[in-house]
Design a protein around this motif. Structure first.
Motif, PDB file in Angstrom:
ATOM      1  N   PRO A  12       4.778 -13.262 -15.197  1.00 47.03           N
ATOM      2  CA  PRO A  12       4.291 -13.866 -16.440  1.00 47.03           C
ATOM      3  C   PRO A  12       2.948 -13.301 -16.915  1.00 47.03           C
ATOM      4  CG  PRO A  12       5.166 -15.545 -15.004  1.00 47.03           C
ATOM      5  CD  PRO A  12       5.135 -14.282 -14.207  1.00 47.03           C
ATOM      6  N   ILE A  13       2.078 -12.966 -15.976  1.00 46.63           N
ATOM      7  CA  ILE A  13       0.787 -12.383 -16.380  1.00 46.63           C
ATOM      8  C   ILE A  13       1.012 -10.998 -16.983  1.00 46.63           C
ATOM      9  CG2 ILE A  13      -1.428 -11.529 -15.522  1.00 46.63           C
ATOM     10  CD1 ILE A  13      -1.346 -13.820 -13.468  1.00 46.63           C
ATOM     11  N   TYR A  26      -4.512 -18.388 -18.531  1.00 51.38           N
ATOM     12  CA  TYR A  26      -3.548 -19.367 -19.018  1.00 51.38           C
ATOM     13  C   TYR A  26      -2.490 -19.675 -17.961  1.00 51.38           C
ATOM     14  CZ  TYR A  26       0.133 -21.546 -21.745  1.00 51.38           C
ATOM     15  OH  TYR A  26       1.097 -22.399 -22.188  1.00 51.38           O
ATOM     16  N   HIS A  27      -1.994 -18.650 -17.303  1.00 53.20           N
ATOM     17  CA  HIS A  27      -0.888 -18.858 -16.359  1.00 53.20           C
ATOM     18  C   HIS A  27      -1.353 -19.512 -15.058  1.00 53.20           C
ATOM     19  CE1 HIS A  27       2.913 -18.425 -14.412  1.00 53.20           C
ATOM     20  NE2 HIS A  27       2.396 -17.660 -13.462  1.00 53.20           N
ATOM     21  N   ILE A  49       4.684 -15.761 -21.929  1.00 48.86           N
ATOM     22  CA  ILE A  49       4.339 -16.249 -20.586  1.00 48.86           C
ATOM     23  C   ILE A  49       5.261 -17.402 -20.207  1.00 48.86           C
ATOM     24  CG2 ILE A  49       2.570 -17.460 -19.233  1.00 48.86           C
ATOM     25  CD1 ILE A  49       0.487 -15.810 -20.804  1.00 48.86           C
ATOM     26  N   ALA A  69      -3.965 -14.003 -20.344  1.00 50.28           N
ATOM     27  CA  ALA A  69      -2.689 -14.300 -19.692  1.00 50.28           C
ATOM     28  C   ALA A  69      -2.911 -14.825 -18.284  1.00 50.28           C
ATOM     29  CB  ALA A  69      -1.808 -13.058 -19.670  1.00 50.28           C
ATOM     30  N   ALA A  77       1.614 -14.195 -26.869  1.00 46.54           N
ATOM     31  CA  ALA A  77       1.366 -14.091 -25.430  1.00 46.54           C
ATOM     32  C   ALA A  77       1.747 -15.381 -24.709  1.00 46.54           C
ATOM     33  CB  ALA A  77      -0.102 -13.748 -25.173  1.00 46.54           C
ATOM     34  N   VAL A  78       1.356 -16.527 -25.241  1.00 47.62           N
ATOM     35  CA  VAL A  78       1.677 -17.808 -24.613  1.00 47.62           C
ATOM     36  C   VAL A  78       3.190 -18.034 -24.602  1.00 47.62           C
ATOM     37  CG1 VAL A  78       1.479 -20.312 -24.915  1.00 47.62           C
ATOM     38  CG2 VAL A  78      -0.549 -18.877 -25.029  1.00 47.62           C
ATOM     39  N   CYS A  89       3.803  -9.892 -18.434  1.00 47.93           N
ATOM     40  CA  CYS A  89       4.476 -10.056 -19.736  1.00 47.93           C
ATOM     41  C   CYS A  89       3.499 -10.528 -20.815  1.00 47.93           C
ATOM     42  CB  CYS A  89       5.629 -11.035 -19.614  1.00 47.93           C
ATOM     43  SG  CYS A  89       7.016 -10.382 -18.677  1.00 47.93           S
ATOM     44  N   GLY A  90       2.648 -11.474 -20.474  1.00 52.79           N
ATOM     45  CA  GLY A  90       1.654 -11.952 -21.435  1.00 52.79           C
ATOM     46  C   GLY A  90       0.639 -10.893 -21.801  1.00 52.79           C
ATOM     47  N   THR A 143       7.942 -17.316 -17.161  1.00 55.06           N
ATOM     48  CA  THR A 143       7.860 -18.313 -16.093  1.00 55.06           C
ATOM     49  C   THR A 143       9.219 -18.957 -15.841  1.00 55.06           C
ATOM     50  OG1 THR A 143       5.555 -18.751 -16.658  1.00 55.06           O
ATOM     51  CG2 THR A 143       6.675 -20.414 -15.348  1.00 55.06           C
TER      52      THR A 143
END
Length: 81
Positions: free
Chosen positions: A38-39, A79-80, A19, A76, A15-16, A41-42, A23
């Protein structure tokens, strides 16, 4: 217990990584950096293949999202942002 820790570590790593790729590759729309892409996709990356094969459509979430899906989307987003 060791297998669960290894699986969750791998899932977080995927996931990271996605992301970060999202990004870099998704152009920002409103702000100076992409938000939703990105959220998304993660979150999909952390679901563990719940939507595979792709012909299942949205059947995995018709009766509600499973715990791994919720944790992937939450992780996600945290983190993002």
């Amino acid at each position: 217990v060791t297998f669960i820790i290894m699986f969750e570590t791998f899932r977080a790593n995927v996931a990271v990584g996605l992301i970060g790729l999202a990004t870099k590759n998704i152009a920002p729309s409103v702000w100076g950096f992409p938000i939703f892409g990105p959220i998304f996709c993660g979150g999909i990356a952390g679901c563990g293949g719940a939507f595979l094969p792709l012909n299942k459509g949205l059947d995995p979430i018709k009766s509600g999202m499973a715990t791994p899906m919720v944790s992937a989307l939450t992780g996600a987003a945290v983190y993002h942002i």
